[in-house]
Write a protein that holds these residues in place. Structure first.
Motif, PDB file in Angstrom:
ATOM      1  N   UNK A 353      -4.130  72.982 -17.825  1.00  0.00           N
ATOM      2  CA  UNK A 353      -3.171  74.035 -17.555  1.00  0.00           C
ATOM      3  C   UNK A 353      -2.949  74.278 -16.075  1.00  0.00           C
ATOM      4  N   UNK A 354      -3.079  73.224 -15.268  1.00  0.00           N
ATOM      5  CA  UNK A 354      -2.936  73.378 -13.820  1.00  0.00           C
ATOM      6  C   UNK A 354      -1.537  72.953 -13.381  1.00  0.00           C
ATOM      7  N   UNK A 355      -1.080  73.558 -12.301  1.00  0.00           N
ATOM      8  CA  UNK A 355       0.176  73.144 -11.683  1.00  0.00           C
ATOM      9  C   UNK A 355      -0.169  72.682 -10.281  1.00  0.00           C
ATOM     10  N   UNK A 356      -0.037  71.379 -10.035  1.00  0.00           N
ATOM     11  CA  UNK A 356      -0.539  70.766  -8.823  1.00  0.00           C
ATOM     12  C   UNK A 356       0.499  70.803  -7.711  1.00  0.00           C
ATOM     13  N   UNK A 357       0.329  71.761  -6.832  1.00  0.00           N
ATOM     14  CA  UNK A 357       1.086  71.772  -5.586  1.00  0.00           C
ATOM     15  C   UNK A 357       0.325  70.927  -4.569  1.00  0.00           C
ATOM     16  N   UNK A 358       0.932  70.696  -3.427  1.00  0.00           N
ATOM     17  CA  UNK A 358       0.256  69.921  -2.380  1.00  0.00           C
ATOM     18  C   UNK A 358      -1.034  70.613  -1.952  1.00  0.00           C
ATOM     19  N   UNK A 359      -0.983  71.943  -1.863  1.00  0.00           N
ATOM     20  CA  UNK A 359      -2.169  72.698  -1.457  1.00  0.00           C
ATOM     21  C   UNK A 359      -3.280  72.584  -2.500  1.00  0.00           C
ATOM     22  N   UNK A 360      -2.899  72.677  -3.790  1.00  0.00           N
ATOM     23  CA  UNK A 360      -3.897  72.577  -4.853  1.00  0.00           C
ATOM     24  C   UNK A 360      -4.566  71.209  -4.852  1.00  0.00           C
ATOM     25  N   UNK A 361      -3.775  70.149  -4.650  1.00  0.00           N
ATOM     26  CA  UNK A 361      -4.339  68.806  -4.617  1.00  0.00           C
ATOM     27  C   UNK A 361      -5.296  68.648  -3.441  1.00  0.00           C
ATOM     28  N   UNK A 362      -4.935  69.190  -2.275  1.00  0.00           N
ATOM     29  CA  UNK A 362      -5.829  69.109  -1.107  1.00  0.00           C
ATOM     30  C   UNK A 362      -7.145  69.825  -1.389  1.00  0.00           C
ATOM     31  N   UNK A 363      -7.068  70.978  -2.051  1.00  0.00           N
ATOM     32  CA  UNK A 363      -8.288  71.717  -2.379  1.00  0.00           C
ATOM     33  C   UNK A 363      -9.174  70.909  -3.321  1.00  0.00           C
ATOM     34  N   UNK A 364      -8.556  70.283  -4.329  1.00  0.00           N
ATOM     35  CA  UNK A 364      -9.335  69.483  -5.263  1.00  0.00           C
ATOM     36  C   UNK A 364      -9.981  68.286  -4.564  1.00  0.00           C
ATOM     37  N   UNK A 365      -9.222  67.623  -3.717  1.00  0.00           N
ATOM     38  CA  UNK A 365      -9.745  66.447  -3.040  1.00  0.00           C
ATOM     39  C   UNK A 365     -10.918  66.790  -2.126  1.00  0.00           C
ATOM     40  N   UNK A 366     -10.911  68.020  -1.606  1.00  0.00           N
ATOM     41  CA  UNK A 366     -11.974  68.438  -0.681  1.00  0.00           C
ATOM     42  C   UNK A 366     -13.124  69.157  -1.372  1.00  0.00           C
ATOM     43  N   UNK A 367     -13.036  69.358  -2.664  1.00  0.00           N
ATOM     44  CA  UNK A 367     -14.053  70.128  -3.381  1.00  0.00           C
ATOM     45  C   UNK A 367     -15.351  69.333  -3.490  1.00  0.00           C
ATOM     46  N   UNK A 368     -16.462  69.852  -2.959  1.00  0.00           N
ATOM     47  CA  UNK A 368     -17.734  69.127  -3.077  1.00  0.00           C
ATOM     48  C   UNK A 368     -18.185  68.976  -4.521  1.00  0.00           C
ATOM     49  N   UNK A 369     -17.745  69.891  -5.379  1.00  0.00           N
ATOM     50  CA  UNK A 369     -18.120  69.826  -6.793  1.00  0.00           C
ATOM     51  C   UNK A 369     -17.642  68.533  -7.440  1.00  0.00           C
ATOM     52  N   UNK A 370     -16.436  68.096  -7.074  1.00  0.00           N
ATOM     53  CA  UNK A 370     -15.875  66.901  -7.685  1.00  0.00           C
ATOM     54  C   UNK A 370     -16.579  65.629  -7.239  1.00  0.00           C
ATOM     55  N   UNK A 371     -17.174  65.673  -6.073  1.00  0.00           N
ATOM     56  CA  UNK A 371     -17.916  64.499  -5.607  1.00  0.00           C
ATOM     57  C   UNK A 371     -19.215  64.315  -6.386  1.00  0.00           C
ATOM     58  N   UNK A 372     -19.592  65.340  -7.138  1.00  0.00           N
ATOM     59  CA  UNK A 372     -20.869  65.317  -7.840  1.00  0.00           C
ATOM     60  C   UNK A 372     -20.731  64.858  -9.286  1.00  0.00           C
ATOM     61  N   UNK A 373     -19.543  65.026  -9.868  1.00  0.00           N
ATOM     62  CA  UNK A 373     -19.408  64.798 -11.306  1.00  0.00           C
ATOM     63  C   UNK A 373     -19.279  63.320 -11.638  1.00  0.00           C
ATOM     64  N   UNK A 374     -19.672  62.983 -12.874  1.00  0.00           N
ATOM     65  CA  UNK A 374     -19.513  61.627 -13.389  1.00  0.00           C
ATOM     66  C   UNK A 374     -18.265  61.492 -14.256  1.00  0.00           C
TER      67      UNK A 374
END
Length: 431
Positions: A353-374
């Motif tokens: 249910x996300x709407x990916x703006x440029x800002x949202x994508x940048x936040x996701x790409x920089x999220x340390x949490x995502x670097x941890x998941x499999x």
């Protein structure tokens, strides 16, 4: 059926968790010339051991589905003969994706959605049963379920249907002793009371309570849904409930019986006439010591990503392994994910249910949490195709095992970049 097949089938029914018995039954089927059914069982068993978003599982399920569509009439006919359902005339069902049978027409009373009326084959056997799917017979549904063990384990029951139709009444009986998963949807208060008081649900581990609009005041806003869950709480490992935000804290803040839960799925339901702030109830919930042992947590219809802050910053949730957040198509920023977090054990993250703006994508790409998941999955829509390229940097290529995208018309350039980085670990899904 030969005596060998009968004894092996009895072993499958006696211990539904034992794949060895299922595979032995498949071997025996093949020896007796039933190669399609044998292959179907093996494919479903193999698929069950893989992550739902993996391409390898999708390939196995696709092969199983082809076999199912070719042979389901024969296989379902055997079930009908065994349990006493009518077999004369054209089949009243059709094959659906996921090796399920759904009615060709929705039942007259209530017009139930087809996806809530299935007979679903799991690991080769029709062990998930929705009561409306049995309404083609003249007997009460409980009569057919009482004979289900002659052909398959009965491990999941979906109770959904018009409250005033006796064909859909609660099917109390010894046959419920094997039920591990129970879903109650769009049903009556009497059904919920019967589930609460049933003496035969001693094996119940997974409980889903999704009330209909008609009984919201009596169930979701009241205490009956909580009573059903609490009655079985000492055995429950998974609970899914549709609940108003202000009831989340009330249900779990002092609910010691729920300390054994391993998985919790909450739909934060607010009627149009009802206004509430989700943040404070969710904070109280996160701080409750009675649910901090949960390993899989899902929130649906979360209003604001910032409401995740208490969860991300709570050391009590360090054992959380999977987090599933559905924002209900709200426009969200994900700056909260860029901050430090204490979810050190998280291995799986699903955002829907996300709407990916440029800002949202940048936040996701920089999220340390995502670097941890499999395992990472993303469902929603996007504002600009070019803005999606930073998603390629969202996960650690040396760590991630599945990267699932459920975004319609996903740009080919970004898709190719993901494939180049992750290869077969990327899977594009329908949203």
């Amino acid at each position: 059926m030969s005596s060998d097949l009968e004894s092996l089938l009895a072993a499958v029914v006696a211990d539904p968790d034992d794949d060895t018995a299922r595979l032995a039954y498949a071997d025996c089927l093949q020896e007796h010339g039933n190669e399609p059914r044998a292959a179907f069982i093996r494919l479903q068993v193999q698929a069950e051991h893989l992550h739902p978003h993996s391409n390898a599982r999708a390939a196995l399920e696709a092969q199983a589905q082809v076999l199912f569509e070719r042979h389901w009439v024969e296989w379902w006919g055997e079930v009908c003969v065994a349990v006493g359902l009518p077999t004369s005339g054209p089949p009243g069902y059709r094959a659906a994706v996921g090796a399920a049978l759904v009615p060709r027409r929705s039942p007259g009373d209530g017009a139930l959605p087809r996806d809530q009326c299935p007979i679903t084959f799991r690991r080769g056997f029709p062990e998930a049963v929705a009561i409306p799917a049995l309404s083609a017979g003249s007997e009460l549904c409980g009569s057919y379920l009482a004979r289900w063990s002659s052909v398959s384990p009965l491990t999941e029951l979906i109770v959904v249907g018009p409250a005033n139709d006796p064909r859909y009444q609660w099917p109390e009986g010894e046959h419920l002793r094997t039920v591990r998963r129970l879903q109650i949807r769009q049903h009556s208060v009497d059904t919920l009371r019967a589930a609460r008081d049933s003496p035969h649900l001693g094996a119940l581990e997974h409980l889903t309570l999704h009330a209909s609009w008609a009984i919201q005041p009596a169930v979701v806003a009241g205490s009956l849904a909580f009573e059903v869950a609490a009655a079985h709480a000492p055995r429950l490992r998974h609970l899914s409930a549709r609940i108003r935000p202000n009831r989340v804290a009330e249900m779990f803040a002092r609910a010691e019986p729920f300390a054994a839960l391993e998985s919790l799925d909450l739909e934060l339901f607010s009627p149009p006439w009802y206004e509430s702030d989700q943040a404070e109830p969710l904070r109280t919930f996160v701080e409750s010591r009675h649910v901090s042992g949960v390993r899989r947590l899902a929130f649906h219809m979360l209003d604001n990503s910032d409401d995740l802050a208490p969860l991300l910053q709570s050391r009590a949730w360090g054992r959380l392994r999977a987090l599933d957040i559905d924002f209900g198509n709200a426009r969200n920023r994900f700056g909260v994910l860029r901050r430090g977090n204490d979810l050190t054990g998280l291995r799986e993250l699903r955002l829907a249910g996300v709407y990916l703006t440029a800002e949202a994508v940048r936040d996701l790409a920089a999220a340390p949490l995502l670097k941890r998941v499999k395992h990472f999955a993303l469902f929603g829509a996007y504002e600009n195709g070019r803005a999606l390229l930073p998603l390629v940097d969202a996960v650690d290529a040396d760590r991630v095992e599945t990267f699932a995208i459920g975004i319609p018309h996903f740009p080919e350039r970004a898709a190719n970049a993901l494939r180049a980085k992750l290869g077969d670990r990327v899977r594009f899904l329908e949203s």
